[in-house]
Design a protein around this motif. Structure first.
Motif, PDB file in Angstrom:
ATOM      1  N   THR A  24       0.839  -1.198   0.000  1.00  0.00           N
ATOM      2  CA  THR A  24       0.000   0.000   0.000  1.00  0.00           C
ATOM      3  C   THR A  24       0.873   1.247   0.000  1.00  0.00           C
ATOM      4  O   THR A  24       0.628   2.183  -0.781  1.00  0.00           O
ATOM      5  CB  THR A  24      -0.942   0.000   1.217  1.00  0.00           C
ATOM      6  OG1 THR A  24      -1.841  -1.113   1.106  1.00  0.00           O
ATOM      7  CG2 THR A  24      -1.743   1.291   1.314  1.00  0.00           C
ATOM      8  N   SER A  25       1.907   1.274   0.825  1.00  0.00           N
ATOM      9  CA  SER A  25       2.812   2.432   0.879  1.00  0.00           C
ATOM     10  C   SER A  25       3.522   2.641  -0.451  1.00  0.00           C
ATOM     11  O   SER A  25       3.672   3.778  -0.910  1.00  0.00           O
ATOM     12  CB  SER A  25       3.843   2.257   1.990  1.00  0.00           C
ATOM     13  OG  SER A  25       3.215   2.281   3.246  1.00  0.00           O
ATOM     14  N   LEU A  26       3.952   1.558  -1.070  1.00  0.00           N
ATOM     15  CA  LEU A  26       4.639   1.667  -2.355  1.00  0.00           C
ATOM     16  C   LEU A  26       3.723   2.328  -3.389  1.00  0.00           C
ATOM     17  O   LEU A  26       4.149   3.200  -4.145  1.00  0.00           O
ATOM     18  CB  LEU A  26       5.085   0.281  -2.813  1.00  0.00           C
ATOM     19  CG  LEU A  26       6.154   0.253  -3.892  1.00  0.00           C
ATOM     20  CD1 LEU A  26       6.995  -1.014  -3.735  1.00  0.00           C
ATOM     21  CD2 LEU A  26       5.571   0.278  -5.258  1.00  0.00           C
ATOM     22  N   ILE A  27       2.466   1.924  -3.406  1.00  0.00           N
ATOM     23  CA  ILE A  27       1.492   2.524  -4.326  1.00  0.00           C
ATOM     24  C   ILE A  27       1.286   4.003  -3.997  1.00  0.00           C
ATOM     25  O   ILE A  27       1.340   4.859  -4.877  1.00  0.00           O
ATOM     26  CB  ILE A  27       0.142   1.765  -4.267  1.00  0.00           C
ATOM     27  CG1 ILE A  27       0.290   0.367  -4.863  1.00  0.00           C
ATOM     28  CG2 ILE A  27      -0.960   2.553  -4.975  1.00  0.00           C
ATOM     29  CD1 ILE A  27      -0.915  -0.531  -4.643  1.00  0.00           C
ATOM     30  N   GLN A  28       1.034   4.301  -2.726  1.00  0.00           N
ATOM     31  CA  GLN A  28       0.732   5.670  -2.319  1.00  0.00           C
ATOM     32  C   GLN A  28       1.900   6.621  -2.555  1.00  0.00           C
ATOM     33  O   GLN A  28       1.695   7.806  -2.803  1.00  0.00           O
ATOM     34  CB  GLN A  28       0.322   5.710  -0.843  1.00  0.00           C
ATOM     35  CG  GLN A  28      -0.938   4.948  -0.530  1.00  0.00           C
ATOM     36  CD  GLN A  28      -2.165   5.480  -1.241  1.00  0.00           C
ATOM     37  OE1 GLN A  28      -2.305   6.673  -1.455  1.00  0.00           O
ATOM     38  NE2 GLN A  28      -3.060   4.602  -1.634  1.00  0.00           N
ATOM     39  N   GLN A  29       3.140   6.119  -2.508  1.00  0.00           N
ATOM     40  CA  GLN A  29       4.324   6.964  -2.664  1.00  0.00           C
ATOM     41  C   GLN A  29       4.841   7.006  -4.097  1.00  0.00           C
ATOM     42  O   GLN A  29       5.839   7.663  -4.377  1.00  0.00           O
ATOM     43  CB  GLN A  29       5.426   6.471  -1.732  1.00  0.00           C
ATOM     44  CG  GLN A  29       5.070   6.610  -0.278  1.00  0.00           C
ATOM     45  CD  GLN A  29       6.025   5.884   0.642  1.00  0.00           C
ATOM     46  OE1 GLN A  29       7.063   5.383   0.233  1.00  0.00           O
ATOM     47  NE2 GLN A  29       5.658   5.808   1.913  1.00  0.00           N
ATOM     48  N   SER A  30       4.168   6.348  -5.024  1.00  0.00           N
ATOM     49  CA  SER A  30       4.637   6.286  -6.400  1.00  0.00           C
ATOM     50  C   SER A  30       4.605   7.662  -7.066  1.00  0.00           C
ATOM     51  O   SER A  30       3.552   8.302  -7.154  1.00  0.00           O
ATOM     52  CB  SER A  30       3.773   5.314  -7.212  1.00  0.00           C
ATOM     53  OG  SER A  30       4.132   5.361  -8.573  1.00  0.00           O
ATOM     54  N   GLY A  31       5.751   8.092  -7.555  1.00  0.00           N
ATOM     55  CA  GLY A  31       5.840   9.358  -8.263  1.00  0.00           C
ATOM     56  C   GLY A  31       5.038   9.379  -9.555  1.00  0.00           C
ATOM     57  O   GLY A  31       4.664  10.440 -10.054  1.00  0.00           O
ATOM     58  N   ALA A  32       4.755   8.193 -10.107  1.00  0.00           N
ATOM     59  CA  ALA A  32       3.988   8.109 -11.352  1.00  0.00           C
ATOM     60  C   ALA A  32       2.518   8.498 -11.153  1.00  0.00           C
ATOM     61  O   ALA A  32       1.810   8.744 -12.115  1.00  0.00           O
ATOM     62  CB  ALA A  32       4.069   6.696 -11.920  1.00  0.00           C
ATOM     63  N   TYR A  33       2.073   8.540  -9.895  1.00  0.00           N
ATOM     64  CA  TYR A  33       0.671   8.842  -9.619  1.00  0.00           C
ATOM     65  C   TYR A  33       0.511  10.164  -8.867  1.00  0.00           C
ATOM     66  O   TYR A  33      -0.354  10.304  -8.023  1.00  0.00           O
ATOM     67  CB  TYR A  33       0.022   7.687  -8.854  1.00  0.00           C
ATOM     68  CG  TYR A  33      -0.206   6.503  -9.752  1.00  0.00           C
ATOM     69  CD1 TYR A  33      -1.367   6.404 -10.502  1.00  0.00           C
ATOM     70  CD2 TYR A  33       0.765   5.525  -9.900  1.00  0.00           C
ATOM     71  CE1 TYR A  33      -1.575   5.343 -11.366  1.00  0.00           C
ATOM     72  CE2 TYR A  33       0.564   4.452 -10.764  1.00  0.00           C
ATOM     73  CZ  TYR A  33      -0.603   4.372 -11.485  1.00  0.00           C
ATOM     74  OH  TYR A  33      -0.801   3.326 -12.341  1.00  0.00           O
ATOM     75  N   GLU A  34       1.350  11.116  -9.214  1.00  0.00           N
ATOM     76  CA  GLU A  34       1.207  12.458  -8.655  1.00  0.00           C
ATOM     77  C   GLU A  34       0.405  13.310  -9.636  1.00  0.00           C
ATOM     78  O   GLU A  34       0.198  12.933 -10.782  1.00  0.00           O
ATOM     79  CB  GLU A  34       2.592  13.070  -8.426  1.00  0.00           C
ATOM     80  CG  GLU A  34       3.372  12.352  -7.344  1.00  0.00           C
ATOM     81  CD  GLU A  34       4.791  12.881  -7.170  1.00  0.00           C
ATOM     82  OE1 GLU A  34       5.306  13.567  -8.080  1.00  0.00           O
ATOM     83  OE2 GLU A  34       5.382  12.584  -6.119  1.00  0.00           O
ATOM     84  N   GLY A  35      -0.016  14.456  -9.191  1.00  0.00           N
ATOM     85  CA  GLY A  35      -0.728  15.384 -10.073  1.00  0.00           C
ATOM     86  C   GLY A  35      -2.047  14.832 -10.561  1.00  0.00           C
ATOM     87  O   GLY A  35      -2.835  14.300  -9.785  1.00  0.00           O
ATOM     88  N   ARG A  36      -2.257  14.906 -11.864  1.00  0.00           N
ATOM     89  CA  ARG A  36      -3.562  14.533 -12.433  1.00  0.00           C
ATOM     90  C   ARG A  36      -3.901  13.064 -12.236  1.00  0.00           C
ATOM     91  O   ARG A  36      -5.062  12.677 -12.312  1.00  0.00           O
ATOM     92  CB  ARG A  36      -3.631  14.901 -13.903  1.00  0.00           C
ATOM     93  CG  ARG A  36      -2.816  13.997 -14.826  1.00  0.00           C
ATOM     94  CD  ARG A  36      -2.958  14.390 -16.275  1.00  0.00           C
ATOM     95  NE  ARG A  36      -4.219  13.908 -16.785  1.00  0.00           N
ATOM     96  CZ  ARG A  36      -4.423  13.485 -18.014  1.00  0.00           C
ATOM     97  NH1 ARG A  36      -3.441  13.513 -18.884  1.00  0.00           N
ATOM     98  NH2 ARG A  36      -5.582  13.057 -18.415  1.00  0.00           N
ATOM     99  N   TYR A  37      -2.898  12.201 -11.992  1.00  0.00           N
ATOM    100  CA  TYR A  37      -3.151  10.772 -11.823  1.00  0.00           C
ATOM    101  C   TYR A  37      -3.343  10.353 -10.361  1.00  0.00           C
ATOM    102  O   TYR A  37      -3.585   9.185 -10.074  1.00  0.00           O
ATOM    103  CB  TYR A  37      -1.997   9.964 -12.424  1.00  0.00           C
ATOM    104  CG  TYR A  37      -1.851  10.152 -13.917  1.00  0.00           C
ATOM    105  CD1 TYR A  37      -2.883   9.805 -14.780  1.00  0.00           C
ATOM    106  CD2 TYR A  37      -0.688  10.669 -14.460  1.00  0.00           C
ATOM    107  CE1 TYR A  37      -2.755   9.975 -16.160  1.00  0.00           C
ATOM    108  CE2 TYR A  37      -0.548  10.833 -15.832  1.00  0.00           C
ATOM    109  CZ  TYR A  37      -1.583  10.486 -16.672  1.00  0.00           C
ATOM    110  OH  TYR A  37      -1.450  10.649 -18.024  1.00  0.00           O
ATOM    111  N   ALA A  38      -3.233  11.275  -9.428  1.00  0.00           N
ATOM    112  CA  ALA A  38      -3.302  10.941  -8.003  1.00  0.00           C
ATOM    113  C   ALA A  38      -4.643  10.334  -7.593  1.00  0.00           C
ATOM    114  O   ALA A  38      -4.692   9.478  -6.703  1.00  0.00           O
ATOM    115  CB  ALA A  38      -3.004  12.176  -7.159  1.00  0.00           C
TER     116      ALA A  38
END
Length: 159
Positions: free
Chosen positions: A18-32
């Motif tokens: 869960t932490s790995l998913i939440q901290q993923s830089g690929a899901y920042e901004g519009r993809y968060a």
């Protein structure tokens, strides 16, 4: 490069995933929004084929989840600081082997748009586009498919 192994995920890994998913830089901004509030649970790990790549100290570097029915790569993440080390390539290769062992002929992937080129380099073919599903997903996503090689069967000669 340090030693990396792939093992089946266990219930105690759920919070780390869960932490790995939440901290993923690929899901920042519009993809968060797509990962906002997402949790990997022990039940999820028990229900699906989830495997983690770990280093020699058992630090989780990445993971994937293969759902068998219908066949789909549901989750695939590599820690931001472990990207570019071949972890994703190893995980996808492992997933294909698991799919082959399960008798699957293909595996669907609804990809995060920036990840499409990675999946294509790994051998997936684009087969379509998945429409947005607001409120969490407000953008189209590429739909890809991995072909799973058939395991050669031993041929028995008859006389």
């Amino acid at each position: 490069m340090q030693s990396t192994t792939i093992r089946r995920a266990v219930a105690q890994d759920a919070q780390h995933l869960t932490s790995l998913i939440q901290q993923s830089g690929a899901y920042e901004g519009r993809y968060a929004s797509i990962v906002s509030g997402y949790r990997v649970t022990a039940e999820y790990l028990a229900r699906h084929r989830v495997f983690v790549a770990v280093d020699a100290s058992e630090r989780i570097l990445g993971f994937y989840s293969l759902v068998l029915e219908p066949p789909e790569l549901d989750l695939a993440f590599v820690a931001d600081d472990a990207q570019g080390l071949g972890i994703g390539r190893r995980l996808i290769g492992h997933m294909i082997t698991q799919a082959e062992e399960a008798g699957l002929t293909s595996v669907r992937v609804v990809a995060h748009p920036p990840a499409e080129s990675f999946y294509r380099r790994m051998g997936a073919q684009r087969v379509g586009t998945v429409a947005p599903s607001p409120p969490k997903v407000t953008w189209e996503r590429p739909e890809l498919r991995f072909a799973v090689p058939a395991t050669p069967r031993a041929v028995t000669a008859t006389r």
